[in-house]
Design a protein around this motif. Structure first.
Motif, PDB file in Angstrom:
ATOM      1  N   SER A   3      -9.207  20.092  -0.905  1.00 59.41           N
ATOM      2  CA  SER A   3      -8.265  21.064  -0.378  1.00 59.41           C
ATOM      3  C   SER A   3      -7.155  20.342   0.364  1.00 59.41           C
ATOM      4  O   SER A   3      -7.394  19.325   1.024  1.00 59.41           O
ATOM      5  CB  SER A   3      -8.960  22.025   0.579  1.00 59.41           C
ATOM      6  OG  SER A   3      -8.040  22.959   1.102  1.00 59.41           O
ATOM      7  N   SER A  12      -6.661  25.867   5.151  1.00 56.75           N
ATOM      8  CA  SER A  12      -6.723  25.432   3.763  1.00 56.75           C
ATOM      9  C   SER A  12      -5.630  26.146   2.972  1.00 56.75           C
ATOM     10  O   SER A  12      -5.603  27.372   2.919  1.00 56.75           O
ATOM     11  CB  SER A  12      -8.101  25.768   3.182  1.00 56.75           C
ATOM     12  OG  SER A  12      -8.166  25.475   1.808  1.00 56.75           O
ATOM     13  N   VAL A  53     -17.047  26.442  -0.928  1.00 58.76           N
ATOM     14  CA  VAL A  53     -15.813  27.219  -0.823  1.00 58.76           C
ATOM     15  C   VAL A  53     -16.157  28.706  -0.934  1.00 58.76           C
ATOM     16  O   VAL A  53     -16.870  29.121  -1.842  1.00 58.76           O
ATOM     17  CB  VAL A  53     -14.820  26.815  -1.932  1.00 58.76           C
ATOM     18  CG1 VAL A  53     -13.573  27.672  -1.875  1.00 58.76           C
ATOM     19  CG2 VAL A  53     -14.484  25.331  -1.824  1.00 58.76           C
ATOM     20  N   TRP A  57     -11.901  32.860  -1.535  1.00 59.98           N
ATOM     21  CA  TRP A  57     -10.879  31.941  -1.015  1.00 59.98           C
ATOM     22  C   TRP A  57      -9.518  32.248  -1.632  1.00 59.98           C
ATOM     23  O   TRP A  57      -9.397  32.568  -2.804  1.00 59.98           O
ATOM     24  CB  TRP A  57     -11.252  30.489  -1.350  1.00 59.98           C
ATOM     25  CG  TRP A  57     -10.254  29.514  -0.793  1.00 59.98           C
ATOM     26  CD1 TRP A  57     -10.357  28.845   0.378  1.00 59.98           C
ATOM     27  CD2 TRP A  57      -8.999  29.123  -1.359  1.00 59.98           C
ATOM     28  NE1 TRP A  57      -9.246  28.074   0.587  1.00 59.98           N
ATOM     29  CE2 TRP A  57      -8.383  28.226  -0.479  1.00 59.98           C
ATOM     30  CE3 TRP A  57      -8.315  29.449  -2.518  1.00 59.98           C
ATOM     31  CZ2 TRP A  57      -7.150  27.644  -0.715  1.00 59.98           C
ATOM     32  CZ3 TRP A  57      -7.070  28.879  -2.764  1.00 59.98           C
ATOM     33  CH2 TRP A  57      -6.508  27.985  -1.871  1.00 59.98           C
ATOM     34  N   TYR A  62      -8.552  30.838   5.045  1.00 63.84           N
ATOM     35  CA  TYR A  62      -9.636  30.185   5.768  1.00 63.84           C
ATOM     36  C   TYR A  62      -9.192  28.910   6.463  1.00 63.84           C
ATOM     37  O   TYR A  62      -8.292  28.218   6.008  1.00 63.84           O
ATOM     38  CB  TYR A  62     -10.785  29.828   4.812  1.00 63.84           C
ATOM     39  CG  TYR A  62     -11.570  31.023   4.368  1.00 63.84           C
ATOM     40  CD1 TYR A  62     -12.573  31.551   5.159  1.00 63.84           C
ATOM     41  CD2 TYR A  62     -11.296  31.633   3.153  1.00 63.84           C
ATOM     42  CE1 TYR A  62     -13.290  32.661   4.753  1.00 63.84           C
ATOM     43  CE2 TYR A  62     -12.007  32.742   2.737  1.00 63.84           C
ATOM     44  CZ  TYR A  62     -13.007  33.247   3.543  1.00 63.84           C
ATOM     45  OH  TYR A  62     -13.707  34.354   3.140  1.00 63.84           O
ATOM     46  N   TYR A  64     -10.785  25.225   7.574  1.00 65.21           N
ATOM     47  CA  TYR A  64     -11.878  24.315   7.229  1.00 65.21           C
ATOM     48  C   TYR A  64     -11.919  23.225   8.282  1.00 65.21           C
ATOM     49  O   TYR A  64     -10.984  22.453   8.441  1.00 65.21           O
ATOM     50  CB  TYR A  64     -11.663  23.704   5.846  1.00 65.21           C
ATOM     51  CG  TYR A  64     -12.840  22.896   5.362  1.00 65.21           C
ATOM     52  CD1 TYR A  64     -13.958  23.537   4.845  1.00 65.21           C
ATOM     53  CD2 TYR A  64     -12.835  21.515   5.422  1.00 65.21           C
ATOM     54  CE1 TYR A  64     -15.049  22.810   4.391  1.00 65.21           C
ATOM     55  CE2 TYR A  64     -13.916  20.782   4.973  1.00 65.21           C
ATOM     56  CZ  TYR A  64     -15.016  21.438   4.457  1.00 65.21           C
ATOM     57  OH  TYR A  64     -16.096  20.714   4.015  1.00 65.21           O
ATOM     58  N   TRP A  69     -16.295  26.660   6.968  1.00 60.58           N
ATOM     59  CA  TRP A  69     -15.225  27.610   6.657  1.00 60.58           C
ATOM     60  C   TRP A  69     -15.295  28.768   7.639  1.00 60.58           C
ATOM     61  O   TRP A  69     -16.362  29.353   7.837  1.00 60.58           O
ATOM     62  CB  TRP A  69     -15.383  28.157   5.243  1.00 60.58           C
ATOM     63  CG  TRP A  69     -15.215  27.151   4.165  1.00 60.58           C
ATOM     64  CD1 TRP A  69     -16.207  26.503   3.504  1.00 60.58           C
ATOM     65  CD2 TRP A  69     -13.996  26.704   3.594  1.00 60.58           C
ATOM     66  NE1 TRP A  69     -15.682  25.656   2.555  1.00 60.58           N
ATOM     67  CE2 TRP A  69     -14.305  25.780   2.584  1.00 60.58           C
ATOM     68  CE3 TRP A  69     -12.655  26.998   3.823  1.00 60.58           C
ATOM     69  CZ2 TRP A  69     -13.345  25.140   1.822  1.00 60.58           C
ATOM     70  CZ3 TRP A  69     -11.699  26.360   3.064  1.00 60.58           C
ATOM     71  CH2 TRP A  69     -12.046  25.444   2.079  1.00 60.58           C
TER      72      TRP A  69
END
Length: 77
Positions: A3, A12, A53, A57, A62, A64, A69
């Motif tokens: 990511s 992200s 993930v 998503w 989100y 990270y 997450w």
């Protein structure tokens, strides 16, 4: 997966499969030799290996951080 993560917020913004050739430099981001001209450079972003993930998503939904997450509190969608 990898990511592109905002350095100052850990948000992200892009996901890439491991089989894609991804490069993030001071000049920008390329994926499979195609430039993604979104202003993503190493000054503001970093490329991070990620796992687990979330199924829903999408870019900027989100945060990270340290392998976890969490929902992005600034996400308005």
């Amino acid at each position: 997966m990898r990511s592109v993560i905002e350095k100052n917020t850990n948000v992200s913004v892009h996901l890439m499969n491991d089989d894609q050739t991804v490069t993030l430099t001071a000049e920008g981001l390329t994926c499979d030799d195609l430039p993604l001209n979104d202003g993503y450079t190493t000054e503001w972003y970093e490329l991070v290996d990620v796992e687990n993930v979330p199924g829903d998503w999408r870019g900027r939904k989100y945060v990270y951080n340290a392998g976890e997450w969490t929902p992005n509190p600034a996400d308005t969608e």
